[in-house]
Design a protein around this motif. Sequence first.
Motif, PDB file in Angstrom:
ATOM      1  N   THR A   6      42.906  57.506  41.022  1.00  0.00           N
ATOM      2  CA  THR A   6      43.366  57.001  39.720  1.00  0.00           C
ATOM      3  C   THR A   6      43.922  55.577  39.816  1.00  0.00           C
ATOM      4  OG1 THR A   6      45.626  57.896  39.995  1.00  0.00           O
ATOM      5  CG2 THR A   6      43.969  59.327  38.957  1.00  0.00           C
ATOM      6  N   GLN A   7      44.085  55.066  41.021  1.00  0.00           N
ATOM      7  CA  GLN A   7      44.675  53.741  41.192  1.00  0.00           C
ATOM      8  C   GLN A   7      43.879  52.640  40.485  1.00  0.00           C
ATOM      9  OE1 GLN A   7      46.405  52.647  45.078  1.00  0.00           O
ATOM     10  NE2 GLN A   7      45.159  50.792  44.999  1.00  0.00           N
ATOM     11  N   ARG A  22      48.645  49.502  27.302  1.00  0.00           N
ATOM     12  CA  ARG A  22      48.870  49.931  28.684  1.00  0.00           C
ATOM     13  C   ARG A  22      50.215  49.429  29.197  1.00  0.00           C
ATOM     14  NH1 ARG A  22      43.974  51.164  31.231  1.00  0.00           N
ATOM     15  NH2 ARG A  22      45.350  52.080  32.821  1.00  0.00           N
ATOM     16  N   SER A  23      50.845  50.265  30.027  1.00  0.00           N
ATOM     17  CA  SER A  23      52.102  49.896  30.685  1.00  0.00           C
ATOM     18  C   SER A  23      51.959  50.238  32.158  1.00  0.00           C
ATOM     19  CB  SER A  23      53.287  50.652  30.071  1.00  0.00           C
ATOM     20  OG  SER A  23      54.479  50.372  30.768  1.00  0.00           O
ATOM     21  N   THR A  24      51.610  49.238  32.947  1.00  0.00           N
ATOM     22  CA  THR A  24      51.239  49.460  34.344  1.00  0.00           C
ATOM     23  C   THR A  24      52.334  50.139  35.152  1.00  0.00           C
ATOM     24  OG1 THR A  24      49.834  47.502  34.250  1.00  0.00           O
ATOM     25  CG2 THR A  24      50.403  48.342  36.430  1.00  0.00           C
ATOM     26  N   ALA A  25      53.549  49.639  35.074  1.00  0.00           N
ATOM     27  CA  ALA A  25      54.641  50.195  35.877  1.00  0.00           C
ATOM     28  C   ALA A  25      54.902  51.651  35.519  1.00  0.00           C
ATOM     29  CB  ALA A  25      55.902  49.362  35.686  1.00  0.00           C
ATOM     30  N   ASP A  26      54.898  51.962  34.214  1.00  0.00           N
ATOM     31  CA  ASP A  26      55.143  53.342  33.774  1.00  0.00           C
ATOM     32  C   ASP A  26      54.010  54.269  34.216  1.00  0.00           C
ATOM     33  OD1 ASP A  26      57.539  52.693  32.601  1.00  0.00           O
ATOM     34  OD2 ASP A  26      56.701  52.420  30.596  1.00  0.00           O
ATOM     35  N   ILE A  83      43.127  48.327  36.386  1.00  0.00           N
ATOM     36  CA  ILE A  83      42.362  47.610  35.360  1.00  0.00           C
ATOM     37  C   ILE A  83      43.176  47.418  34.096  1.00  0.00           C
ATOM     38  CG2 ILE A  83      41.266  49.586  34.162  1.00  0.00           C
ATOM     39  CD1 ILE A  83      38.625  47.912  34.331  1.00  0.00           C
ATOM     40  N   GLY A  84      44.151  48.258  33.879  1.00  0.00           N
ATOM     41  CA  GLY A  84      45.018  48.076  32.725  1.00  0.00           C
ATOM     42  C   GLY A  84      45.968  46.898  32.872  1.00  0.00           C
ATOM     43  N   ALA A  85      46.128  46.434  34.137  1.00  0.00           N
ATOM     44  CA  ALA A  85      47.052  45.320  34.407  1.00  0.00           C
ATOM     45  C   ALA A  85      46.361  43.961  34.391  1.00  0.00           C
ATOM     46  CB  ALA A  85      47.708  45.525  35.766  1.00  0.00           C
ATOM     47  N   ILE A  86      45.030  43.960  34.363  1.00  0.00           N
ATOM     48  CA  ILE A  86      44.317  42.675  34.401  1.00  0.00           C
ATOM     49  C   ILE A  86      43.478  42.470  33.130  1.00  0.00           C
ATOM     50  CG2 ILE A  86      44.273  42.624  36.900  1.00  0.00           C
ATOM     51  CD1 ILE A  86      41.387  43.571  36.801  1.00  0.00           C
ATOM     52  N   VAL A 112      35.118  51.987  37.517  1.00  0.00           N
ATOM     53  CA  VAL A 112      36.219  51.075  37.187  1.00  0.00           C
ATOM     54  C   VAL A 112      36.407  50.050  38.301  1.00  0.00           C
ATOM     55  CG1 VAL A 112      38.700  50.913  36.745  1.00  0.00           C
ATOM     56  CG2 VAL A 112      37.372  52.757  35.714  1.00  0.00           C
ATOM     57  N   SER A 113      36.276  50.469  39.540  1.00  0.00           N
ATOM     58  CA  SER A 113      36.396  49.538  40.669  1.00  0.00           C
ATOM     59  C   SER A 113      35.332  48.455  40.586  1.00  0.00           C
ATOM     60  CB  SER A 113      36.267  50.292  41.996  1.00  0.00           C
ATOM     61  OG  SER A 113      37.332  51.196  42.169  1.00  0.00           O
ATOM     62  N   MET A 114      34.128  48.814  40.169  1.00  0.00           N
ATOM     63  CA  MET A 114      33.055  47.832  40.009  1.00  0.00           C
ATOM     64  C   MET A 114      33.386  46.852  38.885  1.00  0.00           C
ATOM     65  SD  MET A 114      29.770  50.384  40.514  1.00  0.00           S
ATOM     66  CE  MET A 114      28.591  49.128  40.041  1.00  0.00           C
ATOM     67  N   ARG A 115      33.976  47.353  37.814  1.00  0.00           N
ATOM     68  CA  ARG A 115      34.380  46.476  36.716  1.00  0.00           C
ATOM     69  C   ARG A 115      35.460  45.505  37.163  1.00  0.00           C
ATOM     70  NH1 ARG A 115      35.781  50.758  32.191  1.00  0.00           N
ATOM     71  NH2 ARG A 115      36.932  48.959  31.348  1.00  0.00           N
ATOM     72  N   ILE A 116      36.395  45.994  37.974  1.00  0.00           N
ATOM     73  CA  ILE A 116      37.457  45.129  38.502  1.00  0.00           C
ATOM     74  C   ILE A 116      36.849  44.040  39.384  1.00  0.00           C
ATOM     75  CG2 ILE A 116      39.425  45.039  40.086  1.00  0.00           C
ATOM     76  CD1 ILE A 116      40.204  47.836  39.085  1.00  0.00           C
TER      77      ILE A 116
END
Length: 285
Positions: free
Chosen positions: A276-277, A208-212, A282-285, A81-85
């Motif tokens: 998990t961060q 997705r709900s980033t804050a939650d 990735i759900g926020a972008i 996921v970090s690579m995708r970001i």
Amino acid sequence: MEVLQDGDPGLERKKRAMMGFFDPDKPILSQVLREAKSKADEEDRIKEEKREAKEVHYENLFDDFEGLVHLEALEMLSKQVSMRIEERVQSASPKHRQDIKETLQQVAELCEMPDEEDEEETMDSDQPKPEAFLERLQRATKDLGVKLQFQPLVKQYTEILEYMDDDSNDFTDKTMYKKAIGSLAQATALSVEIYHKAAEMLLVKPRRSTADEADGLTQLTVVLTKHTSDVATVFTQEMDKRATYENAIECKNYITNIFLEAGNSATYIQNAFQLTQPIVQIGAI
């Protein structure tokens, strides 16, 4: 005998052997057997010590409970996921790239663990019953948006409390110490599995709900970290009650090691949380 000895110079030694005397230059059979037995006992003792050391070796037990499997799987998922970001950041326009970086930083700040003082305000110092522990887990993750399975962890905690309440068990210091280290390793392995499953489900979550999500995973980490401390306390309090003048030093060493491994458990859990961060980001972008 003198005549015979003249013809057989070794006769005197043979005669002495037949009469029960032993050659001082040769080892005595009983001594050889004693030394062999002593050596065998020492080898058995070393083997037993190694076996017992393996039984209470935290990392070995963590691996036996498949904690390492889930941790490695979570690490791989987090890295992918970090690579995708990173790919999204690099392919974005300069202006959009800055916006993405700011969003990623905001999510990282949302995923920061609360101060210990804040944790103490939200978590009481009493050891919860299994039902209360389950309620804490559910309350912490109610806004996460995925259905996590907490029953294996709650079941294990229930078994720990039942074990401690059963007077028919062999409650020697060593037995209790082994049980404590094994229980901590298993609880940590089950906790890491929860993060692994949460990450997988968040990635396929339609909305997705980033804050939650950030808050849910943070609160989950608070609860699980407190849980490892509770597990350690269950055993150390009992060991402290049973301590006597004769075994005080041994008990103190056991209690110290149990709390050290509880700290190790907390580190594993917080590392899993950090992995998990990127899933939240990735759900926020």
